[in-house]
Design a protein around this motif. Structure first.
Motif, PDB file in Angstrom:
ATOM      1  N   HIS A  86      -6.262   1.082  -0.751  1.00  0.00           N
ATOM      2  CA  HIS A  86      -5.036   0.998  -1.535  1.00  0.00           C
ATOM      3  C   HIS A  86      -3.831   1.213  -0.623  1.00  0.00           C
ATOM      4  O   HIS A  86      -3.793   2.140   0.180  1.00  0.00           O
ATOM      5  CB  HIS A  86      -5.056   2.035  -2.659  1.00  0.00           C
ATOM      6  N   GLY A  87      -2.859   0.323  -0.747  1.00  0.00           N
ATOM      7  CA  GLY A  87      -1.688   0.337   0.106  1.00  0.00           C
ATOM      8  C   GLY A  87      -1.835  -0.551   1.323  1.00  0.00           C
ATOM      9  O   GLY A  87      -0.838  -1.080   1.837  1.00  0.00           O
ATOM     10  N   GLU A  88      -3.081  -0.741   1.780  1.00  0.00           N
ATOM     11  CA  GLU A  88      -3.320  -1.544   2.980  1.00  0.00           C
ATOM     12  C   GLU A  88      -3.233  -3.041   2.695  1.00  0.00           C
ATOM     13  O   GLU A  88      -2.844  -3.823   3.562  1.00  0.00           O
ATOM     14  CB  GLU A  88      -4.690  -1.205   3.569  1.00  0.00           C
ATOM     15  N   ALA A  89      -3.605  -3.462   1.494  1.00  0.00           N
ATOM     16  CA  ALA A  89      -3.556  -4.893   1.168  1.00  0.00           C
ATOM     17  C   ALA A  89      -2.114  -5.397   1.153  1.00  0.00           C
ATOM     18  O   ALA A  89      -1.792  -6.449   1.724  1.00  0.00           O
ATOM     19  CB  ALA A  89      -4.222  -5.140  -0.183  1.00  0.00           C
ATOM     20  N   LYS A  90      -1.236  -4.654   0.501  1.00  0.00           N
ATOM     21  CA  LYS A  90       0.175  -5.034   0.450  1.00  0.00           C
ATOM     22  C   LYS A  90       0.769  -5.064   1.866  1.00  0.00           C
ATOM     23  O   LYS A  90       1.510  -5.987   2.219  1.00  0.00           O
ATOM     24  CB  LYS A  90       0.946  -4.061  -0.429  1.00  0.00           C
ATOM     25  N   LYS A  91       0.410  -4.085   2.678  1.00  0.00           N
ATOM     26  CA  LYS A  91       0.891  -4.042   4.054  1.00  0.00           C
ATOM     27  C   LYS A  91       0.386  -5.253   4.834  1.00  0.00           C
ATOM     28  O   LYS A  91       1.138  -5.882   5.600  1.00  0.00           O
ATOM     29  CB  LYS A  91       0.420  -2.746   4.712  1.00  0.00           C
TER      30      LYS A  91
END
Length: 332
Positions: free
Chosen positions: A83-88
């Motif tokens: 979570h958070g890594e995909a958007k990044k």
């Protein structure tokens, strides 16, 4: 992009984050999918290693290795990131080139935004959004607890029968991810159960969003999740008051899920073993007077993650919804 049509269509697939539990489960399914050619499995920390060096059950299944490089030269890209890594990842690698479709397994795009590369992201629960998924560019795969909760409650939401809902659910240790923590060690999990994130679990927001979309209004869900002493699977029980006879409620559920191949309404007691290693959700209803209990069970890594992602891929590319997903549970 691939141009083949019909059941002979070949889909070029890439996986970002292939070393974790969801990446491993994705590989187990896609390696046997009749329409998929896996072009790369990206992992920074495992580049050059054989897939079976990390996912040991894949020995003898494939000689592929983890890749240090990836590209948009695929038809679909699965983001099996935290979570958070995909958007990044998307922000660092925009624009998404060549019409590639993205299926994100994190929570980053589930709540009606942000846009992914300027495109609307469809919430990928086929039992709710099947037709929208068919014409989508990008899909946000639902959470595991969210899937079990929603499938148990959607028929009631559509009928306008939701009110205060009291839910308990227990999940296996794989739901915590592959990284070690104090509550994921065998010595802690064995012969142990613990409540966590009581009334505050992050999946409640997406559940509320879907129930509202289905017509459930602003029903209140009071959810107590538990960590369980087993590796995979989720068992959820939701209790609420209804003013309909049991036969009417069962008919409501059977009608709602007619034509949805993976969600099955059982008139017999259900158990976790019936769904582990499959893409199924089983639902059982029990009613005493005006009190209804809805039991729903899924495998958190298949219907709750990678299996549902492949189901979404099948819809995106016009394949049979069940392609590559005719998986059998282990009875013993």
């Amino acid at each position: 992009m691939s141009t083949a049509t019909g059941n002979n269509k070949t889909i070029k697939a890439g996986i970002i984050g292939g070393a974790g539990y969801t990446g491993g489960e994705m590989l187990r399914i896609l390696l046997r999918h009749p329409n998929v050619d896996i072009r790369f499995v990206h992992s920074k920390s495992n580049a050059g290693k054989a897939l079976y060096a990390v996912h040991e059950d894949l020995i003898g299944e494939t000689d592929k290795k983890f890749d240090s490089e990836w590209s948009y030269d695929v038809d679909v890209l699965f983001l099996c990131l935290g979570h958070g890594e995909a958007k990044k990842f998307i922000e660092e690698n925009s624009p998404v080139k060549g019409g590639v479709k993205i299926i994100d397994l994190s929570q980053d795009y589930r709540l009606g935004g942000p846009l992914l590369d300027g495109q609307t992201v469809i919430y990928g629960l086929p039992e709710l959004n099947r037709e929208a998924i068919r014409t989508a560019r990008h899909v946000a795969n639902p959470g595991c607890f969210a899937t079990a909760l929603q499938l148990g409650l959607l028929p009631l939401a559509k009928a306008g029968l939701l009110n205060d809902i009291y839910t308990t659910g227990i999940t296996g240790s794989t739901g915590a991810g592959q990284g070690l923590s104090a509550t994921s060690h065998f010595s802690w999990r064995a012969n142990n159960i613990q409540a966590y994130k009581t009334l505050t679990h992050q999946h409640l927001k997406e559940v509320g969003q879907s129930l509202q979309q289905a017509g459930g209004g602003d029903a209140s869900i009071h959810f107590v999740p538990w960590r369980g002493d087993f590796t995979r699977g989720i068992f959820v029980s939701s209790q609420l008051r209804v003013g309909r006879r049991p036969e009417e409620i069962i008919a409501l559920y059977e009608q709602f899920y007619q034509g949805h191949p993976f969600t099955i309404v059982s008139r017999q007691p259900i158990s976790l073993k019936q769904v582990v290693n499959t893409n199924k959700c089983l639902i059982q209803l029990e009613q005493q007077g005006s009190q209804l209990v809805v039991h729903s069970v899924i495998d958190n890594l298949t219907k709750g993650a990678s299996g549902q992602a492949v189901q979404n891929m099948n819809l995106l590319f016009g394949l049979d919804e069940t392609a590559g997903l005719q998986l059998k549970a282990n009875a013993f």
